[in-house]
Write an enzyme that holds these catalytic residues in place. Structure first.
Site, short mmCIF file in Angstrom:
data_model
loop_
_atom_site.label_atom_id
_atom_site.label_comp_id
_atom_site.label_asym_id
_atom_site.label_seq_id
_atom_site.Cartn_x
_atom_site.Cartn_y
_atom_site.Cartn_z
N LYS A 1 -32.81 55.25 59.25
CA LYS A 1 -32.07 54.01 59.02
C LYS A 1 -33.08 52.92 58.67
O LYS A 1 -34.29 53.15 58.75
CB LYS A 1 -31.25 53.62 60.26
CG LYS A 1 -32.07 53.63 61.56
CD LYS A 1 -31.21 53.29 62.76
CE LYS A 1 -30.41 54.45 63.28
NZ LYS A 1 -29.00 54.20 63.50
N ARG A 2 -32.57 51.72 58.27
CA ARG A 2 -33.50 50.62 58.03
C ARG A 2 -34.38 50.40 59.26
O ARG A 2 -33.96 50.65 60.40
CB ARG A 2 -32.70 49.33 57.73
CG ARG A 2 -32.16 49.27 56.32
CD ARG A 2 -33.24 49.31 55.28
NE ARG A 2 -33.94 48.05 55.21
CZ ARG A 2 -33.84 47.20 54.20
NH1 ARG A 2 -33.08 47.48 53.17
NH2 ARG A 2 -34.51 46.08 54.20
N LYS B 1 -33.05 48.20 66.07
CA LYS B 1 -32.74 49.62 65.95
C LYS B 1 -33.73 50.48 66.75
O LYS B 1 -33.54 51.67 66.93
CB LYS B 1 -32.72 50.04 64.48
CG LYS B 1 -31.56 49.39 63.69
CD LYS B 1 -31.62 49.75 62.22
CE LYS B 1 -30.60 49.02 61.37
NZ LYS B 1 -29.23 49.56 61.47
N HIS C 1 -20.17 41.98 59.41
CA HIS C 1 -21.00 43.16 59.69
C HIS C 1 -22.17 42.88 60.63
O HIS C 1 -23.01 43.75 60.82
CB HIS C 1 -21.59 43.74 58.40
CG HIS C 1 -20.56 44.27 57.45
ND1 HIS C 1 -20.14 45.58 57.45
CD2 HIS C 1 -19.86 43.65 56.49
CE1 HIS C 1 -19.24 45.74 56.51
NE2 HIS C 1 -19.05 44.59 55.91
N LYS D 1 -22.27 60.44 60.55
CA LYS D 1 -22.71 61.51 59.63
C LYS D 1 -23.38 62.64 60.40
O LYS D 1 -23.16 63.82 60.14
CB LYS D 1 -23.66 60.93 58.57
CG LYS D 1 -22.96 59.96 57.62
CD LYS D 1 -23.92 59.07 56.84
CE LYS D 1 -23.16 57.87 56.28
NZ LYS D 1 -24.04 56.79 55.80
N THR E 1 -23.05 53.90 60.78
CA THR E 1 -22.26 54.94 60.12
C THR E 1 -23.08 56.23 60.06
O THR E 1 -22.52 57.31 60.00
CB THR E 1 -21.85 54.52 58.69
OG1 THR E 1 -23.00 53.98 58.03
CG2 THR E 1 -20.76 53.48 58.73
C1 26Q Z 1 -28.32 38.25 53.01
C2 26Q Z 1 -28.84 37.14 52.38
C3 26Q Z 1 -29.89 37.28 51.46
C4 26Q Z 1 -30.38 38.54 51.19
C5 26Q Z 1 -29.85 39.64 51.82
C6 26Q Z 1 -28.82 39.50 52.74
C7 26Q Z 1 -28.26 40.67 53.43
C8 26Q Z 1 -28.17 41.90 52.77
C9 26Q Z 1 -27.67 43.01 53.40
C10 26Q Z 1 -27.82 40.63 54.73
C11 26Q Z 1 -27.32 41.76 55.35
C12 26Q Z 1 -27.24 42.96 54.69
C13 26Q Z 1 -26.73 44.20 55.29
C14 26Q Z 1 -26.17 44.33 56.46
C15 26Q Z 1 -25.73 45.65 56.95
O1 26Q Z 1 -25.96 46.66 56.32
N1 26Q Z 1 -25.06 45.71 58.10
C16 26Q Z 1 -24.59 46.99 58.63
O2 26Q Z 1 -23.27 47.19 58.17
C17 26Q Z 1 -22.81 48.49 58.51
C18 26Q Z 1 -21.45 48.67 57.88
O3 26Q Z 1 -20.49 47.92 58.55
C19 26Q Z 1 -22.79 48.67 60.01
O4 26Q Z 1 -22.43 50.00 60.29
C20 26Q Z 1 -24.16 48.36 60.61
O5 26Q Z 1 -24.07 48.41 62.01
C21 26Q Z 1 -24.62 47.01 60.14
O6 26Q Z 1 -25.95 46.77 60.59
#
Ligand code: 26Q
Length: 835
Positions: free
Chosen positions: A570-571, A576, A379, A682, A678
């Site tokens: 979004k985040r 972004k 991702h 929407k 995503t």
């Molecule tokens: C990793 C290690 C320790 C703590 C947290 C994490 C962590 C947690 C969540 C690392 C990454 C995430 C989330 C990533 C994420 O949401 N990526 C998004 O995924 C979507 C679904 O595929 C995409 O549409 C987005 O583009 C992408 O940013």
């Protein structure tokens, strides 16, 4: 075609189609009259209270339990059908699931809205208030967690034998509030009250063996090496109701508990508090969700969480397999485990360990089965987000798994050497372990080598992943890499979030779109219809007024419903580019202040999103946007045309409300950095027009709708990559008026409030530290494109036509399509009829 009278909105008329699918459930569990719901019975027996005295929270629980009663039989039937057919199952392993609230969705998917309506009337219940009682389970950070939820919805709706595996965090993502414009984080104790949807199944608890113990001493989580311990994983099941209510799959969330509650030796010596310290340590493991990008502090606990999810889920899947099968080599015919990013990548050594040490298979057989059972979704391309775990964590906690990783690595590097004998650099690059101290395990490499399929989440992301991130692996294993463009469920994101638009679409093309979003293409020939234009204008207007009411009630925010709603939700992350949006707004502020009569449509900029608690720049960007909003509000000539609001505590429920009311969707990431997005889909489905860069799935949206029907601008991914070497933000400051105006105004302290110099770090990022995300490179074309957006908004018919063309082109972005792609190309699974 009769396209008149789109204006009379009757709520969820689409319910008709569910009716047909309900007969089976009704036979065994009738639910036609309000009394069939047994609401009063639940209030009396669960809460020991009379209906007219029950609190709204008690009412919510009673309604939910009543609805749950209506679905349990089919929930049970679904599992029975899978068992009976010994069907191949999909297991979706994810550290995050952002399911959103359940009550309204389950009612909608079961086709019970009329009965519930009547019951509410009978008992005089305030439906909106009851829905609002349900906490929105924040068991995720953002896109990755929400994607997991959309895929589960589609899997159930399409009848696939699937199960989600995750963790039952006591505390989800923090609650966001603002204090003087700064983000503050509050704990989200979402399970404070009993959750009516979950079913604990302690009888199916699994054991997790570790080579260490845990202790919670004076608030510190400590790992005690060489003291082997056993944790218990207790499953809590939640129903995932497919649309129509035929298939009801399960989301199984694990809670960590100690094997032995108390240390009897200490207890018998009267040391009651310390006798519990080990047990508290165990329970800490599923205490809270880690926010994305958090500091390394406490990361050891995150590692334990990841292994805990893997150990529980793999054990559970294998137990289910063993109930109906005794030939281990059949496992890949019966189970596939999808790894949502590398977070559950320890599934590779864990499954291998079971096949070797418990099934006693030889290496080649065990390894072949492991690989054929596992698949991995990437991702992100951001190097800082690629997971690497210090080898010493594994040494202390999971020595056997570490041994297996070394052996996997040895064999893998042997293969690489055989093919490229003299390529020493390549040998180092492909290693599963970084070839230097502190010897970290590269989780993406582990997941790639251990999977039969690796996918990116949009075409451009898959291309960049293959070309820039893991080219060595692609050269060795080209056939394993595929693209699976993300999707969203039309049930939650249109039918539920935007009942007005859903009804309008249903009036024109019927209800089929709900489970076959490609049907929306039938709207294309009608996109220029004046009746449809008027219909869309009306439903948008109603949704905007609803949002305005909600924001006023909940946050005392006052918005102009007659303005253009321009949404960036979004985040918060530099890539972004919320800051790019803000630079545009600063320019508008400047122009309007100079000329209040400027002929531009009134605009409301709506921001929402959380910043990781340790991400200082992201938090400063939030503060900047809030100060900018306040400054504009204090300027009489400007505030009637321009408004900026930051909606606090963004979550699935907030997203549902904003999307329906949106006119413009901001998808303005630096090209090459947003894996897919995503939210972009929407907005498209809800009739907003996109202003965006050539990034992620936005590119595919433009291909589907026609590029001329989006507002695309800026550098593409290749241009971003190529210009990195010589890019000089100062050049833009000196040559682009837009950049100079914005940066000078910020520098002048215009938005500082009473904290001079507050935003210097943002100026530093943009001017003195190289502007890594290239805000200034894109600012000019962004502003020009925003000007066209504003001009185009002044032609309501043309705007509506374009919105319809976008809606008509949204079919490919249904998660039903995504799931069917995975089922065919990655999982090799078929739907199972549930009777
Ligand atoms: C990793 C290690 C320790 C703590 C947290 C994490 C962590 C947690 C969540 C690392 C990454 C995430 C989330 C990533 C994420 O949401 N990526 C998004 O995924 C979507 C679904 O595929 C995409 O549409 C987005 O583009 C992408 O940013």
């Amino acid at each position: 075609m009769n396209v008149s009278n789109y204006t009379r909105m009757s709520g969820k008329t689409a319910a008709g189609s569910v009716e047909a699918l309900r007969h089976k459930i009704d036979q065994s569990c009738p639910c036609e009259r309000p009394d069939d719901l047994n609401l009063a019975r639940h209030l009396l027996f669960d809460h020991v209270i009379a209906p007219d005295q029950a609190s709204q929270r008690a009412q919510f629980e009673a309604v939910s339990r009543a609805i749950r009663d209506k679905l349990v039989r089919q929930w049970y039937n679904t599992e029975a059908a899978y068992q009976h057919q010994n069907a191949k199952r999909v297991y979706y392993l994810s550290m995050e699931f952002l399911m959103g609230r359940s009550l309204e969705q389950n009612i909608l998917h079961l086709g019970l809205e009329n009965v519930v309506n009547e019951a509410c009337n009978q008992y005089g219940l305030d439906w909106q208030e009851i829905l609002a009682q349900e906490p929105d389970p924040g068991l995720g950070n953002g896109g990755l967690g929400r994607l997991a939820a959309c895929l589960l919805d589609s899997l159930a709706t399409l009848g696939y034998p699937a199960m989600g595996y995750g963790l039952r965090y006591d505390y989800g993502i923090f609650k966001q509030t603002f204090w003087n414009g700064w983000q503050c984080e509050q704990p989200d104790h979402w399970l404070e009250r009993p959750d009516p949807w979950e079913v604990p199944r302690p009888e199916q608890a699994v054991e997790v063996h570790l080579n260490c113990s845990f202790e919670l001493n004076r608030g510190q989580f400590r790992i005690i090496p060489n003291q082997p311990s056993i944790l218990r994983g207790i499953p809590y099941d939640r129903p995932v109701v497919g649309y129509g209510g035929k298939t009801i799959n399960t989301l199984r969330l694990w809670r960590a508990a100690p094997q032995n509650q108390v240390d009897f030796h200490r207890f018998s010596q009267g040391d009651f508090v310390n006798a519990l310290s080990g047990s508290l340590g165990a329970e800490t493991i599923t205490r809270f969700l880690y926010p994305d990008d958090s500091t390394p502090m406490g990361r050891g606990l995150r590692f334990v969480q990841e292994y805990f999810l893997v150990a529980c889920s793999v054990a559970d899947a294998i137990r289910r397999f063993r109930e109906n099968n005794n030939d281990w080599t059949q496992l890949p015919e019966k189970a596939v485990l999808q790894l949502n990013d590398t977070h559950p990548a320890l599934a590779v050594p864990e499954l291998l360990r079971i096949l070797l040490d418990e099934a006693h298979l030889d290496w080649d057989t065990a390894w072949d089965i492991t690989r054929r059972c596992l698949a991995y979704t990437n991702h992100t391309l951001l190097p800082e987000a690629l997971e690497k775990w210090p080898q010493r964590y594994l040494k202390v906690m999971l020595p056997r798994q570490l041994e297996l990783i070394h052996e996997i690595n040895r064999r893998w590097r042997e293969e690489v050497t055989a093919r490229y004998p003299d390529d020493k650099a390549r040998f180092k690059r492909v290693s599963l372990i970084e070839p230097r101290a502190p010897w970290k395990v590269r989780m993406a490499h582990l997941a790639i080598v251990g999977s039969h399929c690796i996918n990116g989440v949009s075409q451009i992301h898959t291309d960049l992943l293959k070309r820039n991130v893991v080219p060595d692996f692609v050269e060795m294993l080209p056939e394993r890499f595929v693209n699976m463009t993300n999707g969203i469920t039309p049930r939650r994101w249109l039918l539920q979030a935007n009942p007005g638009l859903a009804s309008l679409i249903t009036e024109v093309i019927g209800t089929e779109w709900i489970t076959d979003l490609a049907q929306l293409a039938r709207l294309k020939p009608m996109a220029a219809d004046a009746g449809l234009a008027e219909g869309l204008r009306k439903v948008k207007d109603q949704a905007k007024r609803r949002l305005v009411d909600t924001l006023k009630r909940q946050h005392s925010l006052i918005l102009n419903p007659d303005s253009l709603f321009d949404c960036h939700i979004k985040r918060i992350h530099e890539y972004k580019r919320q800051l790019l949006n803000a630079l545009h707004i600063v320019n508008l502020f400047d122009r309007l202040r100079r000329n209040p009569d400027l002929d531009i449509p009134a605009r409301t900029f709506i921001f929402a999103g959380k910043a990781a608690p340790s991400y200082r720049t992201a938090k400063l960007i939030i503060k900047f946007i809030n100060n900018l909003g306040a400054r504009i509000q204090s300027e009489p000539g400007v505030r009637d045309k321009l408004q900026v609001v930051f909606v606090p505590d963004y979550n699935v429920s907030v997203a549902e409300k904003i999307l329906a009311a949106s006119d413009v969707s901001e998808q303005i990431s630096t090209a090459g950095y947003e894996a897919s997005g995503t939210g972009n889909m929407k907005f498209m489905l809800n009739g907003a027009l996109t202003i965006g860069t050539y990034d992620g799935a936005t590119i595919e949206m433009a291909q589907s709708a026609g590029e001329e029907n989006l507002f695309l601008f800026g550098l593409n991914a290749q241009q971003v990559a190529e210009s990195r070497y010589w890019y000089n933000p100062r050049w833009h400051y000196e040559n682009d008026q837009e950049a100079r105006v914005a940066l000078d105004l910020i520098q002048s302290g215009e938005f500082d409030g009473d904290e001079p110099g507050l935003f210097h770090p943002l100026l530093d990022i943009l001017l003195h530290h190289g502007d890594y995300y290239m805000h200034l490179a894109d600012l000019k074309s962004y502003m020009e494109t925003q000007q066209s957006v504003g001009d185009f908004y002044q032609q309501p018919e043309a705007w509506a036509q374009r919105a319809w063309l976008n809606i008509a082109a949204a079919g490919p972005f249904s998660s039903d399509r995504t799931v069917q792609d995975y089922a065919r190309d990655v999982w090799n699974v078929c739907p199972v009829e549930v009777t």
